[in-house]
Design a protein around this motif. Structure first.
Motif, mmCIF file in Angstrom:
data_model
loop_
_atom_site.group_PDB
_atom_site.id
_atom_site.type_symbol
_atom_site.label_atom_id
_atom_site.label_comp_id
_atom_site.label_asym_id
_atom_site.label_seq_id
_atom_site.Cartn_x
_atom_site.Cartn_y
_atom_site.Cartn_z
ATOM 1 N N ILE A 306 0.920 -1.303 0.181
ATOM 2 C CA ILE A 306 0.034 -0.038 -0.152
ATOM 3 C C ILE A 306 0.839 1.184 0.136
ATOM 4 C CG2 ILE A 306 -1.700 1.399 1.330
ATOM 5 C CD1 ILE A 306 -2.697 -1.160 2.322
ATOM 6 N N ASP A 307 0.842 1.954 -1.156
ATOM 7 C CA ASP A 307 1.686 3.160 -0.975
ATOM 8 C C ASP A 307 0.639 4.643 -1.462
ATOM 9 O OD1 ASP A 307 3.696 5.083 -1.245
ATOM 10 O OD2 ASP A 307 4.120 4.434 -3.167
ATOM 11 N N VAL A 308 0.005 4.963 -0.510
ATOM 12 C CA VAL A 308 -1.035 6.119 -0.782
ATOM 13 C C VAL A 308 -0.607 7.047 0.208
ATOM 14 C CG1 VAL A 308 -3.655 6.500 -1.066
ATOM 15 C CG2 VAL A 308 -2.964 4.249 -1.548
ATOM 16 N N ASP A 309 -0.445 8.410 -0.463
ATOM 17 C CA ASP A 309 -0.069 9.345 0.477
ATOM 18 C C ASP A 309 -1.070 9.852 1.289
ATOM 19 O OD1 ASP A 309 2.446 8.928 -0.664
ATOM 20 O OD2 ASP A 309 2.169 10.535 -2.150
ATOM 21 N N ASP A 310 -2.567 9.694 1.092
ATOM 22 C CA ASP A 310 -3.350 10.630 1.735
ATOM 23 C C ASP A 310 -4.210 9.771 2.952
ATOM 24 O OD1 ASP A 310 -2.906 12.626 0.129
ATOM 25 O OD2 ASP A 310 -4.412 11.973 -1.388
ATOM 26 N N ILE A 311 -3.969 8.827 3.115
ATOM 27 C CA ILE A 311 -4.416 8.069 4.358
ATOM 28 C C ILE A 311 -4.316 8.836 5.552
ATOM 29 C CG2 ILE A 311 -3.900 5.804 5.799
ATOM 30 C CD1 ILE A 311 -2.951 4.574 3.278
ATOM 31 N N THR A 312 -5.424 8.986 6.363
ATOM 32 C CA THR A 312 -5.454 9.993 7.519
ATOM 33 C C THR A 312 -5.300 9.169 8.614
ATOM 34 O OG1 THR A 312 -7.864 9.617 7.474
ATOM 35 C CG2 THR A 312 -6.986 11.358 6.336
ATOM 36 N N HIS A 313 -5.930 7.810 8.772
ATOM 37 C CA HIS A 313 -5.674 7.174 9.897
ATOM 38 C C HIS A 313 -5.098 5.696 9.699
ATOM 39 C CE1 HIS A 313 -8.448 10.341 11.147
ATOM 40 N NE2 HIS A 313 -8.171 10.208 12.282
ATOM 41 N N VAL A 314 -4.413 5.088 10.695
ATOM 42 C CA VAL A 314 -4.102 3.598 10.683
ATOM 43 C C VAL A 314 -5.041 3.267 11.992
ATOM 44 C CG1 VAL A 314 -2.347 1.827 11.197
ATOM 45 C CG2 VAL A 314 -2.035 3.638 9.337
ATOM 46 N N ILE A 315 -5.761 2.293 11.826
ATOM 47 C CA ILE A 315 -6.331 1.742 13.042
ATOM 48 C C ILE A 315 -5.953 0.402 13.124
ATOM 49 C CG2 ILE A 315 -8.584 1.411 14.135
ATOM 50 C CD1 ILE A 315 -9.937 3.298 12.471
ATOM 51 N N ASN A 316 -5.331 0.097 14.454
ATOM 52 C CA ASN A 316 -4.833 -1.333 14.849
ATOM 53 C C ASN A 316 -6.088 -1.979 15.499
ATOM 54 O OD1 ASN A 316 -1.540 -1.317 14.302
ATOM 55 N ND2 ASN A 316 -2.188 0.676 14.977
ATOM 56 N N TYR A 317 -6.844 -2.724 14.650
ATOM 57 C CA TYR A 317 -7.989 -3.389 15.499
ATOM 58 C C TYR A 317 -7.418 -4.405 16.321
ATOM 59 C CZ TYR A 317 -12.443 -5.963 15.566
ATOM 60 O OH TYR A 317 -13.481 -6.522 16.008
ATOM 61 N N GLN A 318 -6.363 -4.958 16.032
ATOM 62 C CA GLN A 318 -5.628 -5.870 16.878
ATOM 63 C C GLN A 318 -4.070 -5.575 16.899
ATOM 64 O OE1 GLN A 318 -6.888 -9.058 14.566
ATOM 65 N NE2 GLN A 318 -8.512 -10.022 16.217
ATOM 66 N N LEU A 319 -3.495 -5.712 17.922
ATOM 67 C CA LEU A 319 -2.052 -5.393 17.430
ATOM 68 C C LEU A 319 -1.176 -6.483 17.122
ATOM 69 C CD1 LEU A 319 -1.073 -3.931 21.514
ATOM 70 C CD2 LEU A 319 -1.007 -2.669 19.148
ATOM 71 N N PRO A 320 -0.224 -6.299 16.363
ATOM 72 C CA PRO A 320 0.744 -7.343 15.785
ATOM 73 C C PRO A 320 1.378 -8.380 16.606
ATOM 74 C CG PRO A 320 1.834 -5.427 15.530
ATOM 75 C CD PRO A 320 0.483 -4.942 16.334
ATOM 76 N N ASP A 321 1.660 -9.362 16.181
ATOM 77 C CA ASP A 321 2.396 -10.653 16.961
ATOM 78 C C ASP A 321 3.756 -9.920 17.199
ATOM 79 O OD1 ASP A 321 0.252 -12.366 16.997
ATOM 80 O OD2 ASP A 321 0.809 -13.067 14.961
ATOM 81 N N GLU A 322 4.370 -9.404 16.182
ATOM 82 C CA GLU A 322 5.746 -8.832 16.616
ATOM 83 C C GLU A 322 5.765 -7.260 16.732
ATOM 84 O OE1 GLU A 322 8.397 -10.729 16.943
ATOM 85 O OE2 GLU A 322 7.593 -12.383 15.934
ATOM 86 N N ILE A 323 6.266 -6.872 17.820
ATOM 87 C CA ILE A 323 6.210 -5.547 18.092
ATOM 88 C C ILE A 323 6.808 -4.413 16.925
ATOM 89 C CG2 ILE A 323 7.076 -3.692 19.657
ATOM 90 C CD1 ILE A 323 6.813 -5.591 21.884
ATOM 91 N N GLU A 324 7.948 -4.778 16.245
ATOM 92 C CA GLU A 324 8.419 -4.372 15.319
ATOM 93 C C GLU A 324 7.627 -4.000 14.121
ATOM 94 O OE1 GLU A 324 9.960 -6.598 16.729
ATOM 95 O OE2 GLU A 324 11.698 -5.921 17.682
ATOM 96 N N THR A 325 6.517 -4.879 13.826
ATOM 97 C CA THR A 325 5.484 -4.792 12.796
ATOM 98 C C THR A 325 4.738 -3.460 12.972
ATOM 99 O OG1 THR A 325 5.466 -7.207 12.430
ATOM 100 C CG2 THR A 325 3.552 -5.828 11.465
ATOM 101 N N TYR A 326 4.413 -2.919 14.097
ATOM 102 C CA TYR A 326 3.843 -1.782 14.461
ATOM 103 C C TYR A 326 4.483 -0.611 13.681
ATOM 104 C CZ TYR A 326 1.572 2.092 16.613
ATOM 105 O OH TYR A 326 1.008 3.380 17.003
ATOM 106 N N THR A 327 5.533 -0.565 13.582
ATOM 107 C CA THR A 327 6.307 0.492 12.630
ATOM 108 C C THR A 327 5.966 0.526 11.270
ATOM 109 O OG1 THR A 327 8.264 0.249 14.245
ATOM 110 C CG2 THR A 327 8.754 1.491 12.169
ATOM 111 N N HIS A 328 5.750 -0.623 10.767
ATOM 112 C CA HIS A 328 5.380 -0.628 9.469
ATOM 113 C C HIS A 328 3.956 -0.305 9.388
ATOM 114 C CE1 HIS A 328 8.983 -2.435 7.923
ATOM 115 N NE2 HIS A 328 8.891 -3.633 8.913
#
Length: 604
Positions: A306-328
């Motif tokens: 996903i390479d879209v510049d106008d995304i206003t929000h990222v919503i983590n419905y569930q946290l990822p298994d790997e903490i580092e994934t949150y950065t992505h």
């Protein structure tokens, strides 16, 4: 201030940059491009998603290859099909003035023979996913024995996806004297290992601090009960009428379920996960980029492209298994110099994960309250007022004004305003007027109250082979048992979750019902086993076992009854239907589809 001219790029690339509308290089481009142009070296470049890494390695590779030759000189490995195609498209734009340039994308889900034919025509650069690349090398369809440059893009994500062995196998067919450039958003131990194995004295470029989140993104979390996760998601969407977001779930099953439920509730949503065909994924992304979809529900793997510049929000419905994934995840918003918000919906037991993420990204989360029903009504009301204020008058309506004035004759200005706004406001008010508070106090004693229940001689204690490794805390497991067995709130008690198994109690009268309900049940594609524990403390396991077989989250594959989250009572919105549609079906007869559709809502 640095310019692209000062980086050492040739005129043909400066012209392509001008055509693309780029004016100044990003920090990673400014630091990386001159080094790669001036010397033959290995490099490790650490920078957040959305900072222009493709151009940072793309322009140097294009400038260094011999376009007159048909030999493959550059190889770029990326973790997903979407990212592979995205990189290929960008390289073609960067090299639009290079006569004879052939950049070929190699990925699964497309004809391998067609891709082989493109390679035979002479591909100076190949952009590939590890799985398909390894397959084609094994079939001797690709020769990379003469490549001079190799890029490992999103290296951390490729390793998280288990591609280490594939990468090792692929690079064993390449020359040792090539230049290897590793680009990554984070630097976990696995990335350090691969750098040591395949690189010699690499130069390191770090933009910001290792693993740190982007400054353009703010981080918020909302604490709710386990069963209120979906209602909280809806409220966050309604509280931001212009939302254009990516919603992250951990599994393909949850991704599809959340998307389908959002569609049923009237939102413009779609699912993006690995079970979709390439054509379906392309259609979903096209609809998302065209804003026909406002909420894209995705797995971590699928969202890599996903390479879209106008995304206003990222919503983590569930946290990822790997903490580092949150950065992505959070890097999907706040791109191209714009501000973004990363929201996390958590339960009380997950607060420790927030603290762990804060240490990784060196950013502080702000605890926010899920808006109340009346707060949402107010937000929607003023959103409608601003839309009316900003609407350009269409004078084609002038011919109809006399008749309209006749219909509305006798109403004062104040009465007309109330009527106009009530058309939309009433829909939200009727839905939210009795809405409960979804917020959970961090000091809640709910768990202690649950745990204080005494064992009864009239209760049965069960063992079940699900636990914390399945991302199930005690309330999650309780909700799961209740959902499958259709027992009441107080009929499941004294739930204890361990790493790989758990215990819970019900009244003796429900014993057979529980065992029968768990026949033919799978969770995350794994058989669920349940037994009666001989010891009420749960030390010994034995007794009658529930059966196993094929199924979803229940015997017939359903995740719960329709309308469980209140979707049937939510006001449906009129307006034009989106061009890209889909059909939501029950889970046991649903084809693998994008799950898009729903009526286009006119937000207040």
């Amino acid at each position: 201030m640095s310019t692209f001219q000062s980086l050492g790029l040739e005129e043909q690339f400066l012209q392509a940059i001008a055509d693309l509308g780029f004016e100044t290089p990003s920090e990673v481009q400014e630091k990386t491009i001159p080094i790669l142009l001036e010397s033959e070296t290995d490099m490790v470049s650490l920078a957040q998603t959305g900072t222009g890494k493709t151009a940072a390695f793309g322009f140097p590779m294009l400038q260094k290859i011999q376009v007159e030759s048909r030999t493959t000189q550059g190889l770029i490995l990326s973790p997903t099909r979407e990212l592979c195609m995205q990189i290929t498209t960008e390289l073609k734009l960067y090299g639009k003035y290079m006569q004879g340039l052939n950049v070929v994308a190699i990925y699964g889900g497309a004809s391998i023979s067609d891709q082989a034919r493109q390679i035979k025509k002479g591909a100076q650069i190949i952009v590939a996913t590890p799985g398909r690349m390894k397959d084609m090398i094994g079939r001797r369809m690709i020769d990379i024995s003469k490549i001079e440059y190799c890029v490992l893009d999103e290296a951390d994500e490729m390793l998280n996806m288990g591609f280490y062995e594939d990468i090792t196998e692929i690079l064993s067919h390449s020359p040792k004297e090539k230049s290897t450039w590793l680009f990554s958003a984070t630097m976990p131990k696995e990335v350090s290992t691969i750098a040591k194995k395949f690189m010699h004295n690499p130069k390191e470029v770090t933009v910001g601090t290792k693993n740190v989140g982007a400054d353009s993104v703010s981080h918020e979390y909302f604490m709710v009960g386990a069963k209120d996760r979906y209602p909280a998601l809806k409220r966050l969407a309604d509280a931001h009428p212009d939302i254009f977001s990516v919603v992250f779930c951990r599994t393909k099953r949850d991704t599809q379920k959340v998307a389908e439920t959002l569609i049923e509730d009237g939102y413009n949503a779609a699912a993006l996960h690995g079970d979709l065909s390439q054509n379906q994924r392309d259609l979903v992304m096209k609809s998302f980029r065209n804003r026909q979809i406002q909420m894209l529900v995705a797995t971590d793997v699928a969202a890599r492209g996903i390479d879209v510049d106008d995304i206003t929000h990222v919503i983590n419905y569930q946290l990822p298994d790997e903490i580092e994934t949150y950065t992505h995840r959070s890097g999907r918003t706040g791109r191209a110099g714009k501000k973004g918000v990363s929201m996390v919906i958590i339960t009380k037991s997950e607060i420790r994960k927030i603290k762990a993420i804060e240490k990784i990204i060196s950013k502080t989360f702000v605890k926010k309250e899920v808006p109340s029903g009346m707060e949402i009504c107010e937000m929607q009301l003023f959103h409608l007022a601003n839309n009316i204020k900003d609407t350009e008058i269409n004078h084609e309506i002038d011919n109809y004004l006399p008749k309209i004035n006749e219909v509305l004759e006798g109403f004062s200005k104040e009465e007309l305003i109330k009527k106009v706004f009530s058309v939309e406001f009433t829909r939200f008010y009727n839905y939210y007027k009795k809405a409960k508070d979804l917020n959970v106090d961090a000091g809640s004693r709910e768990y202690e109250a649950e745990s204080s229940k005494k064992f009864s001689d009239e209760s049965t204690r069960f063992f079940i082979n699900l636990g914390r490794k399945d991302e199930l805390q005690w309330m999650d497991l309780k909700d799961l048992v209740r959902e499958i067995t259709q027992l009441g709130k107080d009929d499941v008690f004294h739930v204890d979750t361990m790493d790989t198994f758990s215990f819970f109690n019900t009244d003796v009268a429900h014993t057979d019902k529980v065992l029968e309900a768990f026949k033919d049940v799978q969770y995350n594609d794994r058989k669920v086993d349940i037994e009666i524990s001989k010891d009420r403390g749960g030390r010994n396991r034995g007794g009658k076992r529930g059966g196993s077989g094929k199924g979803g989250f229940g015997k017939k594959g359903g995740f719960g009854k329709k309308g469980r989250s209140g979707g049937d009572d939510r006001p449906k919105f009129g307006g034009d239907k989106p061009k890209f549609k889909g059909k939501s079906r029950r889970r046991d007869d649903r084809p693998k589809s994008a799950g898009t559709g729903g009526r286009r809502r006119k937000r207040m």
